[in-house]
Design an enzyme around this catalytic site. Structure first.
Site, PDB file in Angstrom:
ATOM      1  N   CYS A  34      22.986  42.254  74.520  1.00  0.00           N
ATOM      2  CA  CYS A  34      23.114  43.609  73.989  1.00  0.00           C
ATOM      3  C   CYS A  34      24.166  43.651  72.892  1.00  0.00           C
ATOM      4  O   CYS A  34      24.985  42.745  72.750  1.00  0.00           O
ATOM      5  CB  CYS A  34      23.549  44.583  75.095  1.00  0.00           C
ATOM      6  N   ASP A 438      42.417  47.899  34.153  1.00  0.00           N
ATOM      7  CA  ASP A 438      41.415  48.950  33.959  1.00  0.00           C
ATOM      8  C   ASP A 438      42.102  50.268  33.609  1.00  0.00           C
ATOM      9  O   ASP A 438      43.080  50.672  34.258  1.00  0.00           O
ATOM     10  CB  ASP A 438      40.592  49.100  35.241  1.00  0.00           C
TER      11      ASP A 438
END
Length: 488
Positions: A34, A438
């Protein structure tokens, strides 16, 4: 994580979905495995054993739980945040290389022997490349069985099985049901229209779709990408043909609609879409570290779960990064659209306005440089890049060595830190790529009281490692640029 029994038991008892895909719980008394968040009553600790992969569970003789469907959990975030051999191998397996080229092909791409690859994967994942690829084929088969009306023979070969018998045996072994029984149990068997597949792409909560889809929509190249009816749509270049995908953000999944020229490309298409949207990320781990910084904490608290928008085609993104050097987003889209119209391969889109695949490096390497409406220096940068991509001197892919690729890109004319870092962040998938030069980052840094010079900002950002690419998303989000907003 699967070796920390105490932590695994606590996660299972808490049914903590954050750990789905990190490890799998095999129950000795039932013979099933599971996901940690399985809704059934947690077994006694002495009856649980933990495995690092579904393939390892299957190799140990366990079958998948019919309730929690562990094969439908998000993938491990490990493979997209590391650049070592195992992570690169897992990204290639997810991209279908073992099915197409076998284990020798996987080893050749990585530059190691098959024995070394098998030993490393067994040590970390409890399963070798064939078993991992087999588990992936089983997941693809289940998806096709439950969502299409295709004959089982077509599904078998589309999922990558070499024979109907192997397909039948694998499905029975993994799911304890025959293929026909799986289809009968599906809520809406065969619901997809001919030629189209509709599926759900799971992810770990939280997920903030604003910058993710906002960035993709704002930078979309006409003909290749579009935002239509609440979905990001684009064309895909795939190993056996081409495809078109529509991706729609939902509260607990991404709705994915695929039109494929060849169903054998389904596994690859899903893998690339997940990578595009960074769906295997662990946002809790990322946000906990970034949120510990008092400057970033309010940004994280306001909109947690930001992902890094990536790409479905690394070479395409590198070309687009060069087109975007020192120009606006609109100008970069215009340059790219001209290339698409002149050199892209036409496609038919029955559900929208997409017209082309983005041109392959080989097509771009053959164009006349004088036809490029850009400064001569950037023209040289462009032609050098596409020629080296076309002849293999530079390889950009899920198997790329990040450090080596960075060094090769920096050697190209016109490639500075910004271009290399944005390719590292969005094409190579480096979660620690950072853009201190940037303009948007420097503007955000100034507004937040952070150092604005590249060297000082890089030093200040050391505390954000290894998640600086995610810090970039939070810093960008302080601006009002369209990339930060989900399109209306």
């Amino acid at each position: 994580m699967h070796t920390d029994t105490g932590a695994c038991v606590r996660a299972v008892r808490a049914k903590d979905a954050r750990f789905d895909g990190w490890f799998y719980t095999a129950v000795l008394t039932t013979g099933i495995y599971c996901r940690p968040s399985c809704p059934v009553v947690a077994p006694k600790p002495q009856n649980m054993v933990f495995h690092p992969s579904a393939a390892a569970c299957q190799q140990a003789g366990f079958r998948a739980c019919k309730r929690c469907r562990p094969d439908a959990s998000p993938g491990s975030p490990e493979w997209n945040q590391r650049a070592d051999l195992v992570a690169r191998a897992m990204r290639l397996i997810g991209d279908g290389v073992v099915d197409r080229e076998g284990v020798p092909g996987l080893a050749a791409r990585l530059g190691y022997s098959t024995r070394q690859i098998e030993r490393q994967l067994l040590a970390e994942l409890g399963a070798g490349p064939l078993a991992l690829a087999r588990a992936q084929r089983a997941r693809t088969a289940r998806l096709l069985i439950e969502t299409t009306a295709l004959p089982m023979a077509e599904i078998a070969f589309a999922a990558g099985f070499s024979s109907i018998r192997t397909f039948n045996d694998t499905v029975r072994e993994v799911y304890a049901l025959a293929p026909s029984e799986l289809r009968a149990r599906a809520p809406h068997p065969g619901r997809a229209a001919p030629g189209a597949l509709t599926l759900r792409l799971p992810f770990r909560l939280p997920l903030n779709p604003d910058n993710l889809f906002g960035h993709l929509a704002a930078t979309a190249v006409p003909g290749v990408e579009e935002w239509r009816d609440g979905a990001y749509r684009r064309t895909l270049r795939l190993p056996h043909g081409h495809g078109i995908v529509s991706l729609t953000p939902k509260p607990d999944h991404i709705a994915c609609r695929l039109i494929l020229g060849d169903l054998r490309d389904l596994t690859v298409a899903i893998s690339r879409c997940r990578r595009l949207l960074d769906l295997d990320a662990d946002p809790v781990a990322v946000d906990e570290q970034l949120g510990a910084d008092p400057v970033l904490a309010p940004l994280v608290a306001k909109a947690p779960g930001r992902r890094v928008p990536r790409t479905v085609d690394e070479a395409e993104f590198a070309v687009r990064a060069v087109l975007g050097q020192q120009v606006s987003t609109a100008a970069a889209r215009t340059h790219a659209a001209r290339l698409v119209t002149a050199h892209g391969e036409p496609v038919h889109d029955p559900e929208g306005g997409l017209t082309h695949l983005f041109p392959a490096p080989e097509a771009l390497a053959a164009l006349d440089p004088e036809s490029l409406a850009m400064p001569r220096t950037r023209r040289t940068t462009f032609t050098t890049l596409v020629s080296q991509l076309a002849d293999g001197s530079i390889h950009l892919g899920v198997d790329s060595d990040w450090a080596e690729t960075r060094a090769r890109l920096l050697d190209l004319p016109g490639f500075g830190p910004w271009t290399v870092d944005v390719i590292a962040m969005r094409a190579l998938g480096d979660p620690d790529a950072f853009l201190p030069t940037d303009l948007g980052i420097r503007r955000a840094a100034g507004e937040l009281g952070l150092p604005s010079t590249p060297a000082a900002l890089t030093a200040r950002a050391a505390a954000w490692r290894p998640w600086r690419a995610y810090a970039v998303q939070y810093l960008w989000a302080t601006d009002s640029h369209p990339i930060n907003f989900l399109p209306v």
